[in-house]
Motif scaffolding. Structure first.
Motif, PDB file in Angstrom:
ATOM      1  N   SER A 177      -4.127  20.752  12.427  1.00  0.00           N
ATOM      2  CA  SER A 177      -3.855  19.605  12.077  1.00  0.00           C
ATOM      3  C   SER A 177      -2.855  18.419  11.292  1.00  0.00           C
ATOM      4  CB  SER A 177      -3.907  18.588  13.286  1.00  0.00           C
ATOM      5  OG  SER A 177      -4.570  17.805  13.280  1.00  0.00           O
ATOM      6  N   PHE A 178      -4.378  19.573  10.371  1.00  0.00           N
ATOM      7  CA  PHE A 178      -4.767  17.638   9.323  1.00  0.00           C
ATOM      8  C   PHE A 178      -4.056  18.868   7.596  1.00  0.00           C
ATOM      9  CE2 PHE A 178      -6.360  15.359  11.791  1.00  0.00           C
ATOM     10  CZ  PHE A 178      -7.994  15.945  11.981  1.00  0.00           C
ATOM     11  N   ASN A 179      -3.462  18.444   7.277  1.00  0.00           N
ATOM     12  CA  ASN A 179      -2.474  18.553   5.289  1.00  0.00           C
ATOM     13  C   ASN A 179      -4.184  18.920   4.768  1.00  0.00           C
ATOM     14  OD1 ASN A 179      -0.584  16.594   6.779  1.00  0.00           O
ATOM     15  ND2 ASN A 179       0.314  17.903   6.062  1.00  0.00           N
TER      16      ASN A 179
ATOM     17  N   LYS B 162      -2.797  13.424   7.552  1.00  0.00           N
ATOM     18  CA  LYS B 162      -2.230  14.524   8.386  1.00  0.00           C
ATOM     19  C   LYS B 162      -1.254  13.833   8.407  1.00  0.00           C
ATOM     20  CE  LYS B 162      -1.588  14.593  13.706  1.00  0.00           C
ATOM     21  NZ  LYS B 162      -1.719  14.441  15.064  1.00  0.00           N
TER      22      LYS B 162
END
Length: 115
Positions: A30-32, A99
């Motif tokens: 879910s994290f960039n 995120k």
């Protein structure tokens, strides 16, 4: 709100190794971008290393060739392997994730390298 739990800090002699871990409260997918920062006494917080969702990595010049950032998707954990540690690596190390437009920080873990 994302929670980040760090572990692995401690006291080590110069030339030694430590491995830091960062376990987020939700999927790392879910994290960039995920990364490690550090802050030494009396100094500003600085970037150590980053890893993006496509597993591209980047390092501060001061740690290139000595530190390795990685992530284990199955364990949902990010790591920082630190080798050939120097006294100047002494700092509080922080896990950081981004995120979308939000940034989250861990509580920090102390790394002390004795000469």
């Amino acid at each position: 709100q994302v929670q980040l739990v760090e572990s692995g800090g401690g006291l080590v002699q110069a030339g030694g190794s430590l491995r830091l871990s960062c376990a987020p409260s939700e999927s790392i997918f879910s994290f960039n971008i995920m990364g490690w920062y550090r802050q030494a006494p009396g100094k500003q917080r600085e970037l150590v290393a980053t890893i993006k969702s496509v597993n591209s990595t980047d390092y501060a010049d001061s740690v290139k060739g000595r530190f390795t950032i990685s992530r284990d998707n199955a364990k949902n954990t990010m790591f920082l392997q630190m080798n050939s540690l120097k006294p100047e690596d002494t700092a509080v190390y922080y896990c950081n994730v981004k995120k979308r437009w939000f940034t989250y920080w861990g509580q920090g873990t102390q790394v002390t390298v004795s000469s």
